[in-house]
Scaffold this motif. Sequence first.
Motif, mmCIF file in Angstrom:
data_model
loop_
_atom_site.group_PDB
_atom_site.id
_atom_site.type_symbol
_atom_site.label_atom_id
_atom_site.label_comp_id
_atom_site.label_asym_id
_atom_site.label_seq_id
_atom_site.Cartn_x
_atom_site.Cartn_y
_atom_site.Cartn_z
ATOM 1 N N LYS A 75 2.890 -8.673 -18.768
ATOM 2 C CA LYS A 75 2.798 -7.285 -18.297
ATOM 3 C C LYS A 75 1.807 -7.117 -17.149
ATOM 4 N N ALA A 76 0.595 -7.587 -17.302
ATOM 5 C CA ALA A 76 -0.436 -7.383 -16.277
ATOM 6 C C ALA A 76 -0.071 -8.074 -14.965
ATOM 7 N N LYS A 77 0.455 -9.285 -15.055
ATOM 8 C CA LYS A 77 0.819 -10.026 -13.841
ATOM 9 C C LYS A 77 1.952 -9.350 -13.084
ATOM 10 N N VAL A 78 2.995 -8.968 -13.813
ATOM 11 C CA VAL A 78 4.171 -8.374 -13.173
ATOM 12 C C VAL A 78 3.831 -7.012 -12.574
ATOM 13 N N GLN A 79 3.156 -6.171 -13.343
ATOM 14 C CA GLN A 79 2.806 -4.848 -12.820
ATOM 15 C C GLN A 79 1.809 -4.950 -11.680
ATOM 16 N N GLY A 80 0.890 -5.910 -11.749
ATOM 17 C CA GLY A 80 -0.050 -6.120 -10.649
ATOM 18 C C GLY A 80 0.653 -6.555 -9.373
ATOM 19 N N LEU A 81 1.585 -7.502 -9.512
ATOM 20 C CA LEU A 81 2.352 -7.954 -8.350
ATOM 21 C C LEU A 81 3.195 -6.820 -7.786
ATOM 22 N N ASN A 82 3.828 -6.048 -8.657
ATOM 23 C CA ASN A 82 4.626 -4.908 -8.207
ATOM 24 C C ASN A 82 3.768 -3.917 -7.432
ATOM 25 N N ASP A 83 2.627 -3.544 -7.983
ATOM 26 C CA ASP A 83 1.742 -2.600 -7.290
ATOM 27 C C ASP A 83 1.279 -3.157 -5.954
ATOM 28 N N PHE A 84 0.943 -4.449 -5.923
ATOM 29 C CA PHE A 84 0.518 -5.073 -4.673
ATOM 30 C C PHE A 84 1.617 -4.977 -3.617
ATOM 31 N N LEU A 85 2.846 -5.315 -3.993
ATOM 32 C CA LEU A 85 3.954 -5.281 -3.037
ATOM 33 C C LEU A 85 4.277 -3.856 -2.586
ATOM 34 N N VAL A 86 4.317 -2.925 -3.521
ATOM 35 C CA VAL A 86 4.645 -1.538 -3.182
ATOM 36 C C VAL A 86 3.589 -0.949 -2.260
ATOM 37 N N PHE A 87 2.332 -1.101 -2.611
ATOM 38 C CA PHE A 87 1.285 -0.460 -1.829
ATOM 39 C C PHE A 87 0.983 -1.206 -0.530
ATOM 40 N N THR A 88 1.254 -2.501 -0.487
ATOM 41 C CA THR A 88 1.151 -3.220 0.786
ATOM 42 C C THR A 88 2.232 -2.721 1.741
ATOM 43 N N GLY A 89 3.448 -2.560 1.218
ATOM 44 C CA GLY A 89 4.525 -2.007 2.044
ATOM 45 C C GLY A 89 4.218 -0.597 2.522
ATOM 46 N N ALA A 90 3.664 0.220 1.647
ATOM 47 C CA ALA A 90 3.300 1.593 2.020
ATOM 48 C C ALA A 90 2.203 1.597 3.082
ATOM 49 N N THR A 91 1.257 0.698 2.961
ATOM 50 C CA THR A 91 0.170 0.609 3.949
ATOM 51 C C THR A 91 0.708 0.182 5.306
ATOM 52 N N ILE A 92 1.532 -0.834 5.318
ATOM 53 C CA ILE A 92 2.121 -1.298 6.583
ATOM 54 C C ILE A 92 2.955 -0.192 7.214
ATOM 55 N N GLY A 93 3.762 0.508 6.394
ATOM 56 C CA GLY A 93 4.565 1.625 6.908
ATOM 57 C C GLY A 93 3.698 2.736 7.476
ATOM 58 N N SER A 94 2.600 3.025 6.811
ATOM 59 C CA SER A 94 1.697 4.081 7.290
ATOM 60 C C SER A 94 1.039 3.694 8.607
ATOM 61 N N VAL A 95 0.613 2.443 8.703
ATOM 62 C CA VAL A 95 -0.047 1.978 9.923
ATOM 63 C C VAL A 95 0.934 1.976 11.097
ATOM 64 N N LEU A 96 2.185 1.619 10.837
ATOM 65 C CA LEU A 96 3.168 1.506 11.915
ATOM 66 C C LEU A 96 3.941 2.800 12.194
ATOM 67 N N ALA A 97 3.775 3.821 11.362
ATOM 68 C CA ALA A 97 4.578 5.042 11.504
ATOM 69 C C ALA A 97 4.438 5.679 12.886
ATOM 70 N N GLY A 98 3.240 5.842 13.360
ATOM 71 C CA GLY A 98 3.030 6.455 14.676
ATOM 72 C C GLY A 98 3.617 5.607 15.794
ATOM 73 N N TYR A 99 3.451 4.304 15.682
ATOM 74 C CA TYR A 99 3.995 3.376 16.680
ATOM 75 C C TYR A 99 5.515 3.480 16.723
ATOM 76 N N TRP A 100 6.147 3.449 15.540
ATOM 77 C CA TRP A 100 7.608 3.551 15.482
ATOM 78 C C TRP A 100 8.087 4.916 15.964
ATOM 79 N N GLN A 101 7.352 5.952 15.625
ATOM 80 C CA GLN A 101 7.700 7.301 16.092
ATOM 81 C C GLN A 101 7.688 7.347 17.617
ATOM 82 N N ASN A 102 6.688 6.714 18.215
ATOM 83 C CA ASN A 102 6.565 6.688 19.670
ATOM 84 C C ASN A 102 7.698 5.888 20.317
ATOM 85 N N ILE A 103 8.100 4.800 19.701
ATOM 86 C CA ILE A 103 9.147 3.938 20.267
ATOM 87 C C ILE A 103 10.541 4.533 20.061
ATOM 88 N N PHE A 104 10.856 4.922 18.812
ATOM 89 C CA PHE A 104 12.218 5.328 18.472
ATOM 90 C C PHE A 104 12.469 6.828 18.567
#
Length: 134
Positions: A75-104
């Motif tokens: 349980k701890a390993k799977v949920q930890g990995l899931n949270d890491f992947l979800v929130f890493t993706g959210a962080t990358i999306g947040s950091v790149l949102a303005g850049y993508w908005q400017n380009i697209f």
Amino acid sequence: MFAPSFFTGKLIQKYGTTKIIQSGCLLLLTCVILNQFGSGYWYFWTALIFLGIGWNFTFIGATTLLTKTYQPADKAKVQGLNDFLVFTGATIGSVLAGYWQNIFGWEILNLLMIPFIIAAMASVWLSARKPLPI
């Protein structure tokens, strides 16, 4: 975004995880469509409502599905990995949102989300099908 959590669990119990996730994806697609009509106050406000509820249904539904995929000892390993992947993706999306908005631009950036939403819908649909015998 978080307010629907008060009733999402009850909806999952009543209708099932797959239907709630699929409903969430449809709400996210509705958000994308609304964003094509304009970015004025009422368009933006309404689209955010659909985005928040759609996000909630997909996130809570996926988290509920995750709890059915592992042994209690993992349980701890799977949920930890899931949270890491979800929130890493959210962080990358947040950091790149303005850049993508400017380009697209607003409309194209929204349209680029459609394949990802459809991929999520397809993966949930395929995973809900009866497993093939080995």
